[in-house]
Design an enzyme around this catalytic site. Structure first.
Site, PDB file in Angstrom:
ATOM      1  N   LYS A   1     -10.722  -3.023  -3.449  1.00  0.00           N
ATOM      2  CA  LYS A   1     -11.557  -1.815  -3.419  1.00  0.00           C
ATOM      3  C   LYS A   1     -10.816  -0.603  -3.949  1.00  0.00           C
ATOM      4  CE  LYS A   1     -13.671  -2.898   0.976  1.00  0.00           C
ATOM      5  NZ  LYS A   1     -12.427  -3.317   1.682  1.00  0.00           N
TER       6      LYS A   1
ATOM      7  N   LYS B   1       0.833  -1.208   0.000  1.00  0.00           N
ATOM      8  CA  LYS B   1       0.000   0.000   0.000  1.00  0.00           C
ATOM      9  C   LYS B   1       0.868   1.258   0.000  1.00  0.00           C
ATOM     10  CE  LYS B   1      -4.211  -1.979   1.339  1.00  0.00           C
ATOM     11  NZ  LYS B   1      -5.478  -1.962   1.945  1.00  0.00           N
TER      12      LYS B   1
ATOM     13  N   LYS C   1      -4.928  -8.971  -7.434  1.00  0.00           N
ATOM     14  CA  LYS C   1      -6.099  -9.227  -6.588  1.00  0.00           C
ATOM     15  C   LYS C   1      -7.215  -8.228  -6.880  1.00  0.00           C
ATOM     16  CE  LYS C   1      -6.328  -7.695  -2.228  1.00  0.00           C
ATOM     17  NZ  LYS C   1      -7.252  -7.528  -1.129  1.00  0.00           N
TER      18      LYS C   1
HETATM   19  N1  AQP Z   1      -9.775 -10.347  -3.917  1.00  0.00           N
HETATM   20  C1  AQP Z   1     -10.180 -10.944  -2.806  1.00  0.00           C
HETATM   21  N2  AQP Z   1     -10.478 -12.260  -2.801  1.00  0.00           N
HETATM   22  C2  AQP Z   1     -10.888 -12.885  -1.666  1.00  0.00           C
HETATM   23  N3  AQP Z   1     -11.060 -12.242  -0.490  1.00  0.00           N
HETATM   24  C3  AQP Z   1     -10.774 -10.925  -0.450  1.00  0.00           C
HETATM   25  N4  AQP Z   1     -10.842 -10.004   0.530  1.00  0.00           N
HETATM   26  C4  AQP Z   1     -10.451  -8.813   0.046  1.00  0.00           C
HETATM   27  N5  AQP Z   1     -10.130  -8.910  -1.245  1.00  0.00           N
HETATM   28  C5  AQP Z   1     -10.326 -10.217  -1.599  1.00  0.00           C
HETATM   29  C6  AQP Z   1     -11.271 -10.305   1.888  1.00  0.00           C
HETATM   30  O1  AQP Z   1     -12.353  -9.451   2.196  1.00  0.00           O
HETATM   31  C7  AQP Z   1     -12.324  -9.165   3.598  1.00  0.00           C
HETATM   32  C8  AQP Z   1     -12.441  -7.692   3.821  1.00  0.00           C
HETATM   33  O2  AQP Z   1     -11.311  -7.030   3.296  1.00  0.00           O
HETATM   34  P1  AQP Z   1     -10.922  -5.608   3.896  1.00  0.00           P
HETATM   35  O3  AQP Z   1     -12.043  -4.696   3.734  1.00  0.00           O
HETATM   36  O4  AQP Z   1     -10.451  -5.763   5.276  1.00  0.00           O
HETATM   37  O5  AQP Z   1      -9.715  -5.102   3.077  1.00  0.00           O
HETATM   38  P2  AQP Z   1      -8.686  -5.722   2.102  1.00  0.00           P
HETATM   39  O6  AQP Z   1      -8.357  -7.132   2.432  1.00  0.00           O
HETATM   40  O7  AQP Z   1      -7.525  -4.784   2.011  1.00  0.00           O
HETATM   41  O8  AQP Z   1      -9.600  -5.673   0.841  1.00  0.00           O
HETATM   42  P3  AQP Z   1      -9.528  -4.751  -0.384  1.00  0.00           P
HETATM   43  O9  AQP Z   1     -10.780  -4.897  -1.116  1.00  0.00           O
HETATM   44  O10 AQP Z   1      -8.261  -5.055  -1.122  1.00  0.00           O
HETATM   45  O11 AQP Z   1      -9.497  -3.289   0.211  1.00  0.00           O
HETATM   46  P4  AQP Z   1      -8.498  -2.092  -0.032  1.00  0.00           P
HETATM   47  O12 AQP Z   1      -8.292  -1.991  -1.521  1.00  0.00           O
HETATM   48  O13 AQP Z   1      -9.217  -0.903   0.569  1.00  0.00           O
HETATM   49  O14 AQP Z   1      -7.268  -2.456   0.718  1.00  0.00           O
HETATM   50  C9  AQP Z   1     -11.017  -9.750   4.134  1.00  0.00           C
HETATM   51  O15 AQP Z   1     -11.294 -10.986   4.757  1.00  0.00           O
HETATM   52  C10 AQP Z   1     -10.195  -9.931   2.908  1.00  0.00           C
HETATM   53  O16 AQP Z   1      -9.245 -10.958   3.050  1.00  0.00           O
END
Ligand code: AQP
Length: 335
Positions: A206, A115, A203
């Site tokens: 968001k 990040k 991956k």
């Molecule tokens: N691509 C993915 N495939 C499977 N699981 C996923 N998770 C996130 N992306 C995937 C799982 O969703 C839950 C919530 O995630 P989070 O909101 O804590 O943040 P993150 O893991 O950082 O997800 P993002 O979407 O990638 O958010 P940003 O871009 O804001 O950092 C977790 O259980 C995560 O593993």
């Protein structure tokens, strides 16, 4: 509600639009396993503010994530659902754990490195909170004595850090007793890392802004179908699970999680067929799942029940969380 079942805790950041990866990797499994565990699921808004958020958007996204939890099938009479910042024990235990955790442990976290790298030279955007957030996540989990943390693959390292922190607190302050439960990550064999559609080597996320990369949970059905039909594949002709062919592998994985069918059955279903057929089936499966959830979300967001459910969830969570906080604070001489 407390039962003698094992306890789970997990959460999602309201940091942008929820996507299909969040649903398949995390929320769907929470719903499917709801009766196996004593569950606490949180909307982790304090994690969202580790990167700048616009206040009205954060409020709206927090309600949307909560509505999605319920619309996807979490039942508030059996499962505690609440917003993290409504229970102040998260921030308090977070601070205490900050003082117990060596910096070097945080420096190893790959998600922070990724990040921070995304921000490039824009160091002003990298907050201390972004560096520190795995400790707050440890506090979230440990407050509820969670035995299991159902998460996607990207969060495994943070749950392992949580284990290390719990063991350190027990060793340094437990006086021979375990004052914190050491949790285990619960990561699905299939769907724990859903990849982007446009670039399936990355991956689904968001914070990703590549067009067609993520399927937003609240996206228009026509846009969802188009994004799937345009998903990047390869020039091979067969449809098979193969990590070396990330596009087709990802589409099959999405279909597998949604259909609940085996790999062999799916490869048999698509034998002799083309990518267009696979994409049509995947789009139909995704829309058959998401459209009814979208409808239920709309109703929840428009009605009065959602805020009441979150208030009630926070009241229940606070009782459990404060007990754990007191236990740790007492052991450390803060009470
Ligand atoms: N691509 C993915 N495939 C499977 N699981 C996923 N998770 C996130 N992306 C995937 C799982 O969703 C839950 C919530 O995630 P989070 O909101 O804590 O943040 P993150 O893991 O950082 O997800 P993002 O979407 O990638 O958010 P940003 O871009 O804001 O950092 C977790 O259980 C995560 O593993």
């Amino acid at each position: 509600m407390t039962t003698n079942r094992p306890k789970t805790f997990s959460g999602v950041k309201p940091s942008g639009g929820l996507h299909l990866g969040n649903y398949l990797g995390a929320i769907k499994r929470w719903v499917d396993d709801q009766d196996r565990y004593d569950n606490v699921f949180c909307i982790v808004d304090l994690h969202a503010i580790t990167v700048p958020q616009e206040s009205a958007a954060l409020r709206q996204q927090t309600r949307e994530v909560a509505a999605f939890y319920l619309a996807a099938g979490l039942d508030p009479s059996r499962t505690t659902v609440f917003v993290q910042s409504h229970v102040s024990a998260h921030a308090e235990l977070g601070w205490i754990l900050n003082c117990v955790t060596p910096m070097g442990w945080l420096e190893r976290m790959t998600q922070f490195k990724d990040k921070a790298a995304k921000e490039g030279d824009n160091r002003e955007r990298i907050s201390a909170g972004l560096f520190d957030y795995p400790i707050l996540m440890a506090a979230d989990i440990l407050l509820y004595d969670a035995n299991f943390v159902p998460v996607g693959d990207d969060q495994k390292q943070h749950v392992e850090l949580t284990r290390d922190i719990a063991e350190r607190v027990n060793r340094l302050h437990g006086g021979g007793r375990d004052i914190l439960v050491v949790p285990q990550p619960l990561i699905a064999d299939t769907g724990a890392r859903i990849m982007g559609l446009a670039d399936p080597t990355r991956k689904m996320s968001k914070s990703e802004d590549m067009p067609g990369q993520a399927i937003g949970i609240f996206d228009d059905p026509g846009d969802i179908r188009r994004a799937i039909m345009r998903a990047t594949t390869d020039s091979d002709r067969t449809i098979a699970f193969d990590p070396n062919r990330p596009g087709v592998n990802n589409l099959l994985t999405i279909y597998q999680v949604l259909s609940g069918r085996s790999r062999d059955a799916l490869e048999g279903q698509f034998a002799g067929k083309g990518y267009g057929d696979l994409k049509k089936e995947v789009a139909t499966a995704v829309l058959d799942t998401l459209v009814p959830i979208q409808e239920r979300c709309k109703a929840l967001l428009a009605g009065p029940d959602l805020d009441e459910i979150l208030r009630d969830g926070a009241d229940r969570a606070r009782q459990v969380a404060n007990r754990t906080l007191d236990r740790v604070a007492t052991a450390m001489g803060l009470r």
